[in-house]
Design a protein around this motif. Sequence first.
Motif, PDB file in Angstrom:
ATOM      1  N   GLN A  16      31.760  30.879  43.601  1.00  0.00           N
ATOM      2  CA  GLN A  16      32.302  31.763  42.633  1.00  0.00           C
ATOM      3  C   GLN A  16      31.875  31.519  41.311  1.00  0.00           C
ATOM      4  OE1 GLN A  16      36.666  31.148  44.623  1.00  0.00           O
ATOM      5  NE2 GLN A  16      36.883  32.305  42.621  1.00  0.00           N
ATOM      6  N   GLU A  17      31.743  30.289  40.690  1.00  0.00           N
ATOM      7  CA  GLU A  17      31.561  29.744  39.307  1.00  0.00           C
ATOM      8  C   GLU A  17      29.979  30.271  39.063  1.00  0.00           C
ATOM      9  OE1 GLU A  17      32.676  25.842  38.959  1.00  0.00           O
ATOM     10  OE2 GLU A  17      34.655  26.313  39.361  1.00  0.00           O
ATOM     11  N   TYR A  18      29.213  29.964  40.041  1.00  0.00           N
ATOM     12  CA  TYR A  18      27.676  30.189  40.173  1.00  0.00           C
ATOM     13  C   TYR A  18      27.442  31.589  40.004  1.00  0.00           C
ATOM     14  CZ  TYR A  18      22.867  29.887  41.623  1.00  0.00           C
ATOM     15  OH  TYR A  18      21.415  30.165  41.624  1.00  0.00           O
ATOM     16  N   LEU A  19      27.917  32.591  40.578  1.00  0.00           N
ATOM     17  CA  LEU A  19      27.965  33.942  40.471  1.00  0.00           C
ATOM     18  C   LEU A  19      28.641  34.817  39.844  1.00  0.00           C
ATOM     19  CD1 LEU A  19      27.363  34.740  44.392  1.00  0.00           C
ATOM     20  CD2 LEU A  19      25.704  34.303  42.656  1.00  0.00           C
ATOM     21  N   GLY A  20      29.745  34.086  39.161  1.00  0.00           N
ATOM     22  CA  GLY A  20      30.630  34.727  38.141  1.00  0.00           C
ATOM     23  C   GLY A  20      31.543  35.824  39.053  1.00  0.00           C
ATOM     24  N   VAL A  21      31.923  35.800  40.361  1.00  0.00           N
ATOM     25  CA  VAL A  21      32.805  36.894  40.820  1.00  0.00           C
ATOM     26  C   VAL A  21      33.984  36.004  41.710  1.00  0.00           C
ATOM     27  CG1 VAL A  21      30.823  38.233  41.378  1.00  0.00           C
ATOM     28  CG2 VAL A  21      31.523  36.533  42.827  1.00  0.00           C
ATOM     29  N   GLY A  22      34.781  36.858  41.957  1.00  0.00           N
ATOM     30  CA  GLY A  22      36.129  36.321  42.349  1.00  0.00           C
ATOM     31  C   GLY A  22      35.906  35.825  43.998  1.00  0.00           C
ATOM     32  N   ARG A  23      37.042  35.183  44.283  1.00  0.00           N
ATOM     33  CA  ARG A  23      36.935  34.614  46.023  1.00  0.00           C
ATOM     34  C   ARG A  23      37.161  35.886  46.778  1.00  0.00           C
ATOM     35  NH1 ARG A  23      41.128  33.618  49.586  1.00  0.00           N
ATOM     36  NH2 ARG A  23      40.638  31.508  50.686  1.00  0.00           N
ATOM     37  N   GLU A  24      37.906  36.816  46.642  1.00  0.00           N
ATOM     38  CA  GLU A  24      38.027  38.010  47.463  1.00  0.00           C
ATOM     39  C   GLU A  24      36.496  38.480  47.655  1.00  0.00           C
ATOM     40  OE1 GLU A  24      40.333  38.770  49.569  1.00  0.00           O
ATOM     41  OE2 GLU A  24      41.105  37.014  49.068  1.00  0.00           O
ATOM     42  N   TRP A  29      31.887  40.128  50.942  1.00  0.00           N
ATOM     43  CA  TRP A  29      30.471  39.936  51.064  1.00  0.00           C
ATOM     44  C   TRP A  29      30.416  39.121  52.569  1.00  0.00           C
ATOM     45  CZ3 TRP A  29      28.599  38.215  45.588  1.00  0.00           C
ATOM     46  CH2 TRP A  29      28.892  39.612  44.613  1.00  0.00           C
ATOM     47  N   ILE A  30      30.921  38.197  52.677  1.00  0.00           N
ATOM     48  CA  ILE A  30      30.794  37.519  53.954  1.00  0.00           C
ATOM     49  C   ILE A  30      31.133  38.393  55.118  1.00  0.00           C
ATOM     50  CG2 ILE A  30      31.271  35.660  55.440  1.00  0.00           C
ATOM     51  CD1 ILE A  30      31.938  34.042  53.054  1.00  0.00           C
ATOM     52  N   ALA A  31      32.152  38.955  55.212  1.00  0.00           N
ATOM     53  CA  ALA A  31      32.443  39.792  56.321  1.00  0.00           C
ATOM     54  C   ALA A  31      31.778  40.927  56.529  1.00  0.00           C
ATOM     55  CB  ALA A  31      34.082  40.230  56.086  1.00  0.00           C
ATOM     56  N   MET A  35      26.303  38.059  53.781  1.00  0.00           N
ATOM     57  CA  MET A  35      26.367  36.968  52.915  1.00  0.00           C
ATOM     58  C   MET A  35      26.196  35.621  53.531  1.00  0.00           C
ATOM     59  SD  MET A  35      28.579  35.643  49.765  1.00  0.00           S
ATOM     60  CE  MET A  35      27.638  34.702  48.419  1.00  0.00           C
ATOM     61  N   PRO A  36      25.015  35.025  53.626  1.00  0.00           N
ATOM     62  CA  PRO A  36      24.952  33.679  54.117  1.00  0.00           C
ATOM     63  C   PRO A  36      25.951  32.602  53.663  1.00  0.00           C
ATOM     64  CG  PRO A  36      23.326  33.677  52.320  1.00  0.00           C
ATOM     65  CD  PRO A  36      24.080  35.095  52.553  1.00  0.00           C
ATOM     66  N   ALA A  37      26.947  32.194  54.839  1.00  0.00           N
ATOM     67  CA  ALA A  37      27.962  31.264  54.815  1.00  0.00           C
ATOM     68  C   ALA A  37      28.069  30.707  56.058  1.00  0.00           C
ATOM     69  CB  ALA A  37      29.150  31.916  54.156  1.00  0.00           C
ATOM     70  N   TYR A  38      28.718  29.323  55.934  1.00  0.00           N
ATOM     71  CA  TYR A  38      28.959  28.707  57.165  1.00  0.00           C
ATOM     72  C   TYR A  38      30.193  28.055  57.087  1.00  0.00           C
ATOM     73  CZ  TYR A  38      24.128  28.914  56.955  1.00  0.00           C
ATOM     74  OH  TYR A  38      22.562  29.545  57.254  1.00  0.00           O
ATOM     75  N   LYS A  39      31.028  28.434  58.256  1.00  0.00           N
ATOM     76  CA  LYS A  39      32.571  27.825  58.523  1.00  0.00           C
ATOM     77  C   LYS A  39      32.412  26.314  58.970  1.00  0.00           C
ATOM     78  CE  LYS A  39      36.890  29.354  58.202  1.00  0.00           C
ATOM     79  NZ  LYS A  39      37.434  30.272  57.655  1.00  0.00           N
ATOM     80  N   ARG A  56      18.661  38.570  45.932  1.00  0.00           N
ATOM     81  CA  ARG A  56      17.362  38.896  45.587  1.00  0.00           C
ATOM     82  C   ARG A  56      16.794  40.083  46.508  1.00  0.00           C
ATOM     83  NH1 ARG A  56      16.034  33.505  44.280  1.00  0.00           N
ATOM     84  NH2 ARG A  56      16.186  33.434  41.936  1.00  0.00           N
ATOM     85  N   SER A  57      17.527  39.908  47.823  1.00  0.00           N
ATOM     86  CA  SER A  57      17.195  40.946  48.907  1.00  0.00           C
ATOM     87  C   SER A  57      18.018  42.049  48.759  1.00  0.00           C
ATOM     88  CB  SER A  57      17.112  40.551  50.181  1.00  0.00           C
ATOM     89  OG  SER A  57      18.231  40.149  50.536  1.00  0.00           O
ATOM     90  N   GLY A  58      18.852  42.185  48.066  1.00  0.00           N
ATOM     91  CA  GLY A  58      19.861  43.402  47.609  1.00  0.00           C
ATOM     92  C   GLY A  58      21.033  43.407  48.341  1.00  0.00           C
ATOM     93  N   GLY A  59      21.522  42.111  48.958  1.00  0.00           N
ATOM     94  CA  GLY A  59      22.625  41.939  49.821  1.00  0.00           C
ATOM     95  C   GLY A  59      23.943  42.209  49.043  1.00  0.00           C
ATOM     96  N   ALA A  60      23.852  42.043  47.611  1.00  0.00           N
ATOM     97  CA  ALA A  60      25.213  42.298  46.806  1.00  0.00           C
ATOM     98  C   ALA A  60      25.037  43.507  46.081  1.00  0.00           C
ATOM     99  CB  ALA A  60      25.455  41.161  46.014  1.00  0.00           C
ATOM    100  N   ASP A  61      24.124  44.323  46.445  1.00  0.00           N
ATOM    101  CA  ASP A  61      23.965  45.612  45.660  1.00  0.00           C
ATOM    102  C   ASP A  61      25.177  46.455  46.189  1.00  0.00           C
ATOM    103  OD1 ASP A  61      23.094  47.931  44.530  1.00  0.00           O
ATOM    104  OD2 ASP A  61      20.925  47.569  44.674  1.00  0.00           O
TER     105      ASP A  61
END
Length: 66
Positions: A16-24, A29-31, A35-39, A56-61
Amino acid sequence: MSDKNIEKWSTLKEVQEYLGVGRETILQWIAKRNMPAYKVGRLWKFKLSEVDDWIRSGGADDRNAE
């Protein structure tokens, strides 16, 4: 194997801090955007290099949203 080459796992709060976005936003993005994330138990863990590649590949666009 050298410890210098091993990337540490980051927490959801650190991403969150690294990207400057909120938890939700990150959870959406994961759902919805793979977004690459591991439980790990009840916690989400991330590799910042994978998150950077995903962005960089546009995942958050927003233009790529369904």
